[in-house]
Design a protein around this motif. Structure first.
Motif, PDB file in Angstrom:
ATOM      1  N   HIS B  93      38.909  45.989  34.965  1.00  0.00           N
ATOM      2  CA  HIS B  93      39.055  44.437  34.798  1.00  0.00           C
ATOM      3  C   HIS B  93      38.949  43.897  36.184  1.00  0.00           C
ATOM      4  CE1 HIS B  93      40.194  44.382  30.648  1.00  0.00           C
ATOM      5  NE2 HIS B  93      41.187  45.514  30.887  1.00  0.00           N
ATOM      6  N   PHE B  94      38.122  44.301  37.116  1.00  0.00           N
ATOM      7  CA  PHE B  94      37.539  43.838  38.209  1.00  0.00           C
ATOM      8  C   PHE B  94      38.810  43.758  39.457  1.00  0.00           C
ATOM      9  CE2 PHE B  94      35.872  40.763  35.192  1.00  0.00           C
ATOM     10  CZ  PHE B  94      34.942  41.544  34.516  1.00  0.00           C
ATOM     11  N   ASN B  95      40.011  43.057  38.969  1.00  0.00           N
ATOM     12  CA  ASN B  95      41.100  42.928  39.743  1.00  0.00           C
ATOM     13  C   ASN B  95      40.605  42.367  41.131  1.00  0.00           C
ATOM     14  OD1 ASN B  95      42.300  44.513  37.924  1.00  0.00           O
ATOM     15  ND2 ASN B  95      42.846  46.220  38.974  1.00  0.00           N
ATOM     16  N   LEU B  96      39.949  41.082  40.977  1.00  0.00           N
ATOM     17  CA  LEU B  96      39.494  40.499  42.134  1.00  0.00           C
ATOM     18  C   LEU B  96      40.904  39.511  42.340  1.00  0.00           C
ATOM     19  CD1 LEU B  96      35.941  39.105  41.669  1.00  0.00           C
ATOM     20  CD2 LEU B  96      36.714  40.861  43.121  1.00  0.00           C
ATOM     21  N   PHE B  97      40.833  39.124  43.614  1.00  0.00           N
ATOM     22  CA  PHE B  97      42.360  38.197  43.963  1.00  0.00           C
ATOM     23  C   PHE B  97      41.846  37.035  43.492  1.00  0.00           C
ATOM     24  CE2 PHE B  97      42.318  41.776  47.264  1.00  0.00           C
ATOM     25  CZ  PHE B  97      43.149  42.700  46.475  1.00  0.00           C
ATOM     26  N   PRO B  98      42.483  36.427  42.499  1.00  0.00           N
ATOM     27  CA  PRO B  98      42.144  34.919  42.178  1.00  0.00           C
ATOM     28  C   PRO B  98      42.360  33.728  43.079  1.00  0.00           C
ATOM     29  CG  PRO B  98      43.905  35.645  40.957  1.00  0.00           C
ATOM     30  CD  PRO B  98      43.539  36.693  41.885  1.00  0.00           C
ATOM     31  N   HIS B  99      43.492  34.259  44.142  1.00  0.00           N
ATOM     32  CA  HIS B  99      43.857  33.025  44.848  1.00  0.00           C
ATOM     33  C   HIS B  99      42.838  32.958  46.198  1.00  0.00           C
ATOM     34  CE1 HIS B  99      45.514  36.624  46.546  1.00  0.00           C
ATOM     35  NE2 HIS B  99      46.011  35.902  47.606  1.00  0.00           N
ATOM     36  N   GLN B 150      31.665  38.851  38.635  1.00  0.00           N
ATOM     37  CA  GLN B 150      32.916  39.317  39.227  1.00  0.00           C
ATOM     38  C   GLN B 150      32.960  40.960  39.520  1.00  0.00           C
ATOM     39  OE1 GLN B 150      36.726  37.739  37.713  1.00  0.00           O
ATOM     40  NE2 GLN B 150      35.513  36.373  36.396  1.00  0.00           N
ATOM     41  N   ARG B 157      33.292  44.274  47.507  1.00  0.00           N
ATOM     42  CA  ARG B 157      34.555  44.186  48.188  1.00  0.00           C
ATOM     43  C   ARG B 157      34.711  45.661  48.619  1.00  0.00           C
ATOM     44  NH1 ARG B 157      40.104  42.486  45.177  1.00  0.00           N
ATOM     45  NH2 ARG B 157      39.439  44.216  44.001  1.00  0.00           N
TER      46      ARG B 157
END
Lengths: 219, 248
Positions: B93-99, B150, B157
């Motif tokens: 689920h990618f787990n990018l930082f949405p902020h 993403q 990243r």
């Protein structure tokens, strides 16, 4: 006495009201963050201790705590000023509620966020303040604004321990002039005028923190 | 540079793990050579994700030994840090930082963990965003990108930390079908650069094209290890046969 005159007389006490609010915040905000985070991080017995402290402040009636601290502690040789007692009890009570907003906001985050942090080589505390808290802040803001308004209104209780805040003055006025309906209406209006801007500011902050930061739902 | 690194990238010997009483991994033995590409497949609940999550200690193991590079994974946080600095991971689920913006997602760890200057970190990040073909999205937030984009950011990243080993945990399973290819292409290009890769995936085409070995897991055990072509055409173990007959 016109309504305007009454309001002007009541507003003399606004500095006490604001002082209690401000000092209360100094107790509430650190308590909310420290205990909310501690509850999120701990398990077992440590968590039980953290939860007990939160629940003590959150679940006791503020008025009883104020009386207890102000009138009973001197019996044990501890003398706290009315201002200290008022700010501390109100602040920690609100902080207790705030801690639950902090904990809930942290727990609502996808655990994948913390895992991604670990996978990138971050330690736990860094993950907390670089990844979790900034996201959780957006979720807690509305609750925090509500708590702040609760605190402002709660300061009226310090009138019971000799502090001459707005409520104290209104009570005194109504005893002198014997026009409680008019005077307490004026008091209500003054509190409303103080709290309503906080609601508006809160809405503005909420809009700002959520702008452009939609959570990645489109999986 | 390759020669300075130990020839064995990852070694698991007799690794076992339990969740409470339930044994999720049983006597796992796996040696991954530097530069090797391993595809791990198997039914859900077979322990494949758990196994690769043990390699960067997102999960601890209870028995056996895991050595990554020169470092054995124990409860010693310093060792764990060492390993995580060299091991990148891409999640389902990618787990990018949405902020954070895409660029900030890519520079956060280089700045805080590797202590790079912001400017250097941004330069490296833009390089990798170029490689995954989305430099123009650098100032957007993750929520504004498609799933495929993403996931490519998530790969970039990881690469910004200059890892020696990359772990992929079902990187395409959460994607819409039309976005799978762009992510797999990125992974293929990464493989052709000589990256050591362990991928949990059921993408047969990717396995055929890239993998040196396919590992099939079932019920917490490695049941079959085979060359990709042989695994898909003539699987040896009855459980591999059953599994392949169900997904093909």
């Amino acid at each position: 006495m016109s309504l305007f005159d009454i309001m002007a007389s009541i507003l003399v006490g606004i500095n006490v009201t604001m002082k209690v609010t401000l000092y209360g915040m100094l107790y509430a905000v650190p308590f909310a963050f420290v205990f909310g985070v501690a509850q999120h991080f701990t398990n077992g017995i440590p968590r039980l201790i953290v939860t007990s402290i939160i629940e003590f402040w959150r679940s006791s009636p503020v008025i009883i705590l104020i009386y207890g601290f102000y009138f009973s502690l001197p019996g044990l040789g501890i003398n706290l000023s009315a201002m200290t007692v008022g700010a501390m009890v109100l602040g920690l009570n609100i902080g207790g509620y705030g801690s639950q907003a902090v904990r809930a906001a942290l727990q609502a985050l996808d655990p994948g966020q913390v895992e991604a942090g670990y996978a990138l080589g971050f330690r736990r505390l860094r993950i907390l303040y670089l990844i979790e808290l900034p996201q959780a802040l957006a979720a807690m803001t509305p609750t925090f604004i509500n708590q702040f308004i609760q605190l402002v209104k709660g300061t009226s209780l310090v009138s019971l321990v000799t502090l001459a805040d707005m409520t104290f003055l209104a009570k005194a006025l109504s005893q002198i002039h014997y026009a409680p309906a008019k005077i307490y209406t004026a008091l209500l209006i003054v509190y409303f005028l103080m709290c309503y801007p906080a609601t508006i500011v809160g809405r503005m902050i909420e809009r700002r923190v959520s702008r452009g930061r939609e959570v990645s739902h489109d999986l | 540079m390759q020669s300075a690194l130990p020839p064995i990238a990852v070694a698991l010997s007799n690794v076992s793990k339990w969740y409470g009483k339930f044994q999720v991994l049983t006597d796992i033995n796996l040696t991954v050579k530097r530069g090797e590409k391993i595809v791990i497949c198997g039914p859900s609940g077979s322990g494949k994700s758990t196994m690769i999550r043990c390699i960067n200690r997102l999960e601890g193991h209870q028995r056996g030994k895991i050595v990554v590079g020169d470092t054995e994974l124990t409860n010693d946080l310093k060792k764990v840090d060492e390993v995580r600095r060299d091991v990148g991971m891409v999640f389902q689920h990618f787990n990018l930082f949405p902020h954070l913006t895409i660029l900030q997602n890519c520079t956060l760890a280089p700045i805080w963990v590797r202590k790079m200057s912001r400017r250097d970190a941004e330069e490296v990040a833009m390089d990798y965003l170029q490689r995954v073909k989305i430099p123009e999205q650098a100032h957007k937030y993750p929520g504004q990108l498609s799933g495929g984009q993403q996931q490519r950011v998530a790969i970039a990243r990881s690469l910004c930390m200059n890892p020696k080993i990359m772990l992929f945990d079902e990187p395409t399973s959460a994607l819409d079908p039309e976005m799978v290819k762009e992510v797999l292409d990125t992974m293929v290009s990464l493989a052709s650069d000589g990256m050591t890769m362990l991928c949990v995936t059921h993408e047969m085409g990717f396995a055929r094209e890239v993998a040196d070995r396919v590992i099939f897991m079932d019920a917490g055990q490695i049941v079959e290890t085979n060359a990709p072509e042989a695994f898909f055409s003539t699987p040896q173990h009855p459980r591999s046969k059953l599994f392949l007959s169900q997904i093909l």
